[in-house]
Design a protein around this motif. Structure first.
Motif, PDB file in Angstrom:
ATOM      1  N   ARG A   1      -5.920  11.711 -25.690  1.00  0.00           N
ATOM      2  CA  ARG A   1      -5.541  12.505 -26.858  1.00  0.00           C
ATOM      3  C   ARG A   1      -5.303  13.970 -26.533  1.00  0.00           C
ATOM      4  NH1 ARG A   1      -9.934   9.478 -28.758  1.00  0.00           N
ATOM      5  NH2 ARG A   1     -11.266  11.338 -28.646  1.00  0.00           N
ATOM      6  N   ASN A   2      -5.519  14.382 -25.274  1.00  0.00           N
ATOM      7  CA  ASN A   2      -5.412  15.795 -24.923  1.00  0.00           C
ATOM      8  C   ASN A   2      -4.596  15.972 -23.649  1.00  0.00           C
ATOM      9  OD1 ASN A   2      -7.405  17.401 -26.828  1.00  0.00           O
ATOM     10  ND2 ASN A   2      -8.434  15.489 -26.303  1.00  0.00           N
ATOM     11  N   ASP A   3      -4.421  17.222 -23.274  1.00  0.00           N
ATOM     12  CA  ASP A   3      -3.664  17.561 -22.074  1.00  0.00           C
ATOM     13  C   ASP A   3      -4.501  17.225 -20.844  1.00  0.00           C
ATOM     14  OD1 ASP A   3      -2.251  18.683 -20.007  1.00  0.00           O
ATOM     15  OD2 ASP A   3      -2.152  20.703 -20.854  1.00  0.00           O
ATOM     16  N   PRO A   4      -4.088  16.250 -20.008  1.00  0.00           N
ATOM     17  CA  PRO A   4      -4.920  15.877 -18.854  1.00  0.00           C
ATOM     18  C   PRO A   4      -5.070  17.012 -17.842  1.00  0.00           C
ATOM     19  CG  PRO A   4      -2.778  14.809 -18.744  1.00  0.00           C
ATOM     20  CD  PRO A   4      -2.872  15.439 -20.102  1.00  0.00           C
ATOM     21  N   ARG A   5      -4.059  17.875 -17.755  1.00  0.00           N
ATOM     22  CA  ARG A   5      -4.149  19.020 -16.837  1.00  0.00           C
ATOM     23  C   ARG A   5      -5.295  19.931 -17.241  1.00  0.00           C
ATOM     24  NH1 ARG A   5      -2.317  24.122 -17.643  1.00  0.00           N
ATOM     25  NH2 ARG A   5      -1.866  25.428 -15.808  1.00  0.00           N
ATOM     26  N   ARG A   6      -5.340  20.269 -18.523  1.00  0.00           N
ATOM     27  CA  ARG A   6      -6.408  21.158 -19.005  1.00  0.00           C
ATOM     28  C   ARG A   6      -7.774  20.491 -18.859  1.00  0.00           C
ATOM     29  NH1 ARG A   6      -5.357  23.728 -24.742  1.00  0.00           N
ATOM     30  NH2 ARG A   6      -3.633  24.560 -23.480  1.00  0.00           N
ATOM     31  N   CYS A   7      -7.839  19.199 -19.145  1.00  0.00           N
ATOM     32  CA  CYS A   7      -9.111  18.476 -18.990  1.00  0.00           C
ATOM     33  C   CYS A   7      -9.614  18.554 -17.553  1.00  0.00           C
ATOM     34  CB  CYS A   7      -8.922  17.010 -19.392  1.00  0.00           C
ATOM     35  SG  CYS A   7      -8.619  16.729 -21.147  1.00  0.00           S
ATOM     36  N   LEU A   8      -8.704  18.398 -16.584  1.00  0.00           N
ATOM     37  CA  LEU A   8      -9.101  18.418 -15.176  1.00  0.00           C
ATOM     38  C   LEU A   8      -9.568  19.802 -14.754  1.00  0.00           C
ATOM     39  CD1 LEU A   8      -9.301  16.629 -12.671  1.00  0.00           C
ATOM     40  CD2 LEU A   8      -6.939  17.243 -12.117  1.00  0.00           C
ATOM     41  N   ILE A   9      -8.877  20.835 -15.216  1.00  0.00           N
ATOM     42  CA  ILE A   9      -9.271  22.206 -14.864  1.00  0.00           C
ATOM     43  C   ILE A   9     -10.664  22.516 -15.398  1.00  0.00           C
ATOM     44  CG2 ILE A   9      -8.742  24.642 -15.255  1.00  0.00           C
ATOM     45  CD1 ILE A   9      -5.754  23.802 -15.339  1.00  0.00           C
ATOM     46  N   LEU A  10     -10.891  22.228 -16.669  1.00  0.00           N
ATOM     47  CA  LEU A  10     -12.195  22.531 -17.265  1.00  0.00           C
ATOM     48  C   LEU A  10     -13.316  21.726 -16.621  1.00  0.00           C
ATOM     49  CD1 LEU A  10     -11.215  22.760 -21.053  1.00  0.00           C
ATOM     50  CD2 LEU A  10     -11.799  24.639 -19.499  1.00  0.00           C
ATOM     51  N   ALA A  11     -13.041  20.459 -16.295  1.00  0.00           N
ATOM     52  CA  ALA A  11     -14.074  19.640 -15.650  1.00  0.00           C
ATOM     53  C   ALA A  11     -14.462  20.216 -14.300  1.00  0.00           C
ATOM     54  CB  ALA A  11     -13.569  18.208 -15.501  1.00  0.00           C
ATOM     55  N   ASN A  12     -13.489  20.648 -13.504  1.00  0.00           N
ATOM     56  CA  ASN A  12     -13.802  21.215 -12.191  1.00  0.00           C
ATOM     57  C   ASN A  12     -14.556  22.538 -12.314  1.00  0.00           C
ATOM     58  OD1 ASN A  12     -12.876  19.468 -10.035  1.00  0.00           O
ATOM     59  ND2 ASN A  12     -10.819  19.786 -10.814  1.00  0.00           N
ATOM     60  N   LEU A  13     -14.178  23.357 -13.292  1.00  0.00           N
ATOM     61  CA  LEU A  13     -14.906  24.610 -13.496  1.00  0.00           C
ATOM     62  C   LEU A  13     -16.372  24.339 -13.831  1.00  0.00           C
ATOM     63  CD1 LEU A  13     -12.353  26.759 -15.562  1.00  0.00           C
ATOM     64  CD2 LEU A  13     -13.204  27.257 -13.256  1.00  0.00           C
TER      65      LEU A  13
ATOM     66  N   LEU B   1     -18.092  21.611 -13.177  1.00  0.00           N
ATOM     67  CA  LEU B   1     -18.760  21.011 -12.027  1.00  0.00           C
ATOM     68  C   LEU B   1     -19.168  22.074 -11.007  1.00  0.00           C
ATOM     69  CD1 LEU B   1     -16.576  17.814 -11.562  1.00  0.00           C
ATOM     70  CD2 LEU B   1     -19.060  17.838 -11.847  1.00  0.00           C
ATOM     71  N   GLY B   2     -18.283  23.061 -10.791  1.00  0.00           N
ATOM     72  CA  GLY B   2     -18.627  24.131  -9.869  1.00  0.00           C
ATOM     73  C   GLY B   2     -19.855  24.900 -10.317  1.00  0.00           C
TER      74      GLY B   2
ATOM     75  N   LEU C   1     -19.998  15.243 -16.280  1.00  0.00           N
ATOM     76  CA  LEU C   1     -18.728  15.972 -16.214  1.00  0.00           C
ATOM     77  C   LEU C   1     -17.670  15.197 -15.437  1.00  0.00           C
ATOM     78  CD1 LEU C   1     -20.244  19.485 -15.467  1.00  0.00           C
ATOM     79  CD2 LEU C   1     -19.199  18.755 -17.618  1.00  0.00           C
ATOM     80  N   GLY C   2     -18.116  14.458 -14.433  1.00  0.00           N
ATOM     81  CA  GLY C   2     -17.174  13.705 -13.614  1.00  0.00           C
ATOM     82  C   GLY C   2     -16.466  12.600 -14.369  1.00  0.00           C
ATOM     83  N   GLN C   3     -16.974  12.204 -15.550  1.00  0.00           N
ATOM     84  CA  GLN C   3     -16.323  11.154 -16.323  1.00  0.00           C
ATOM     85  C   GLN C   3     -14.938  11.569 -16.795  1.00  0.00           C
ATOM     86  OE1 GLN C   3     -17.720   8.129 -16.344  1.00  0.00           O
ATOM     87  NE2 GLN C   3     -19.187   9.241 -15.068  1.00  0.00           N
TER      88      GLN C   3
END
Length: 409
Positions: A69-81, A83-84, A111-113
């Motif tokens: 339902r959302n932008d996968p690019r933004r989801c990936l960026i936020l998840a990595n931030l 996780l860091g 977060l990795g989900q």
């Protein structure tokens, strides 16, 4: 993508994934060694691995539906931030109670989900379905390179500088990955997905009930996850007790990457989209056949070089499994439901991995670490399941898809 999947945006994503995977594999080696040395307990190492798997049991489908339902690019960026940031939480455990790592690993698992579904949905947007097999092969190459570099570096840094140094480098790797993902162009807008009253796992289960290929794919996930859970819980004790220590563990995992890189190099030049089920089943059988002697020969000797040779050979079928399974998860479910189905599969995988970890930890505590051979049995069973009729189903699906294409003028 018109010519090569290695264009600018894919290059950023590929490099970011490689860097974060190097950090993850450094942690994969160092964390169980840290826990086992602090506690001397296989149950403690199993508990740590279980903490990473548990969030996926409950949140995998919801995370996948969220990505749909959302932008996968933004989801990936936020998840990595995120996780860091959370990975810095390992630092107090280096001087404090060991159980702090269990809490941090659980949050990492939470977060990795988001990461897996986001990558699954975003990659076809970057490269197009025609180049998806090659792109997945290149992605598998980055995973193998991460497995090649990360374990050796992680084992070396742990032995010389301790677990805190590994944690800092892993945290930095997530932050660099977020920056590289952020350097890509914004995702192409997708039509809004219709909302449904059904829960994400119910939607995914309905798709699996209607599609025999998806059912077989889930069975492969079940069996392989049980095996991988067992090996995650017991690999560090296996290396320490039977293969003479920490450095051996890092080298063994690095050797597996050599075979994986070879497989990725071959498959990146081939377009195996029409043979993915057969490719997945054959890869599982080959992996299981190699795991039997690879994990069984230390019953008689602690010499490490045969383990390294066989692990390098096993890297090839494991890379084949990763490429084929990823491509099937990206293409077999219906459009608009792929993130949710990936999350559902990940949830089932986490549950079965947890079962494997718990069973292996308990059985090894009352017998010995050769319970790790469960992994071989599971892969042999998974290959048999996947090769039973799935290729015929896949061909019918491909033929139906071709028949539905509009006629060209």
């Amino acid at each position: 993508m018109a010519s090569s999947p290695f264009r600018r945006d894919f290059g950023f994503v590929w490099l970011g994934g490689l860097i974060s995977l190097c950090g993850t594999h450094m942690q994969f080696v160092a964390l169980p060694l840290f826990v086992f040395e602090r506690t001397g307990s296989t149950l403690a190492t199993a508990a740590t691995a279980m903490a990473a798997a548990t969030p996926g049991i409950f949140l995998g489908p919801r995370a996948g539906g969220f990505v749909d339902r959302n932008d996968p690019r933004r989801c990936l960026i936020l998840a990595n931030l995120c996780l860091g940031c959370i990975t810095f939480g390992f630092l107090p455990a280096a001087v404090g109670p060991w159980w702090i790592v269990v809490v941090v690993v659980a949050v990492q698992g939470l977060l990795g989900q988001v990461v897996g579904p986001a990558e699954t949905v975003w990659l076809p947007q970057l490269v197009g379905t025609g180049m998806l097999g090659r792109a997945n092969a290149l992605s598998a190459a980055s995973k193998s390179l991460g497995r090649l570099v990360g374990p050796a570096v992680g084992g070396l840094i742990y032995a010389t500088s301790g677990f805190a140094s590994v944690a800092i480098l892993n945290a930095a790797s997530f932050l660099v990955a977020a920056a590289l993902n952020g350097a890509t162009q914004r995702s192409i807008a997708r039509p809004a997905q219709p909302r449904t009253q059904a829960a994400p796992w119910q939607q995914a289960w309905r798709h699996a009930r209607r599609d025999p290929l998806l059912r077989r794919l889930l069975m492969v996930v079940v069996l392989s996850s049980i095996g991988e859970g067992a090996i995650s819980a017991l690999l560090a004790p296996f290396a320490v007790e039977r293969l003479d220590g920490q450095a051996t563990l890092g080298l063994v995992l690095t050797c597996q990457a050599l075979g994986g890189i070879s497989a990725a190099a071959v498959l990146s030049r081939w377009h195996p989209n029409t043979a993915m089920p057969a490719l997945l089943g054959t890869g599982c059988l080959a992996a299981g056949a190699l795991l039997v002697p690879m994990l069984g020969y230390p019953i008689w000797t602690a010499v490490a070089w045969p383990e390294m040779v066989m692990t390098a050979l096993a890297g090839f079928p494991f890379a084949v499994i990763a490429i084929a399974q990823t491509t099937l998860l990206q293409t077999a479910p219906p459009p608009g439901a792929r993130g949710g189905f990936y999350g559902f599969a990940a949830s089932i995988g986490s549950t079965c991995s947890l079962i494997g970890m718990l069973a292996a930890g308990v059985l090894a505590s009352v017998t010995n670490v050769f319970v790790i051979l469960i992994d071989a049995v599971c892969y042999l069973a998974a290959g048999t399941v996947m090769l039973t009729g799935s290729t015929r189903v896949w061909r019918r699906r491909r033929a139906a898809a071709v028949n539905c294409l509009p006629a060209s003028n």
